[in-house]
Write an enzyme that holds these catalytic residues in place. Sequence first.
Site, PDB file in Angstrom:
ATOM      1  N   ASN A  24      19.417  32.766  22.009  1.00  0.00           N
ATOM      2  CA  ASN A  24      19.805  31.710  21.716  1.00  0.00           C
ATOM      3  C   ASN A  24      18.806  30.711  22.644  1.00  0.00           C
ATOM      4  OD1 ASN A  24      21.684  31.971  19.537  1.00  0.00           O
ATOM      5  ND2 ASN A  24      23.197  32.529  21.086  1.00  0.00           N
ATOM      6  N   CYS A  25      18.680  29.521  22.380  1.00  0.00           N
ATOM      7  CA  CYS A  25      18.013  28.710  22.843  1.00  0.00           C
ATOM      8  C   CYS A  25      18.350  28.501  24.333  1.00  0.00           C
ATOM      9  CB  CYS A  25      18.436  27.091  22.187  1.00  0.00           C
ATOM     10  SG  CYS A  25      17.104  25.738  23.133  1.00  0.00           S
ATOM     11  N   PRO A  26      17.394  28.516  25.291  1.00  0.00           N
ATOM     12  CA  PRO A  26      16.213  28.378  25.224  1.00  0.00           C
ATOM     13  C   PRO A  26      15.195  29.512  25.221  1.00  0.00           C
ATOM     14  CG  PRO A  26      16.550  27.942  27.312  1.00  0.00           C
ATOM     15  CD  PRO A  26      17.957  28.327  26.633  1.00  0.00           C
TER      16      PRO A  26
END
Length: 76
Positions: A14-16
């Site tokens: 998941n981000c980042p």
Amino acid sequence: MDAADLVIDLSGLNCPLPILRTKKALANLQSGQTVHVTCTDPATPKDFAAFCKQTGNPLLDSAEEAGKFVFVIQKR
């Protein structure tokens, strides 16, 4: 889609992390080479568009395939 110089699968991250891993991968490529990235994070289409615009690395392709997001980015 042409064969990319580097293929990375960032599914499950998941981000980042997808952006950070892609940035690191691009650093190891020569100008004009491409990286094919596969992600599952639904935020990645917007993230990669912004990343490419900000860094000047062309986003050659962006698609959704079977619930995964794929991107082809060329190193500037």
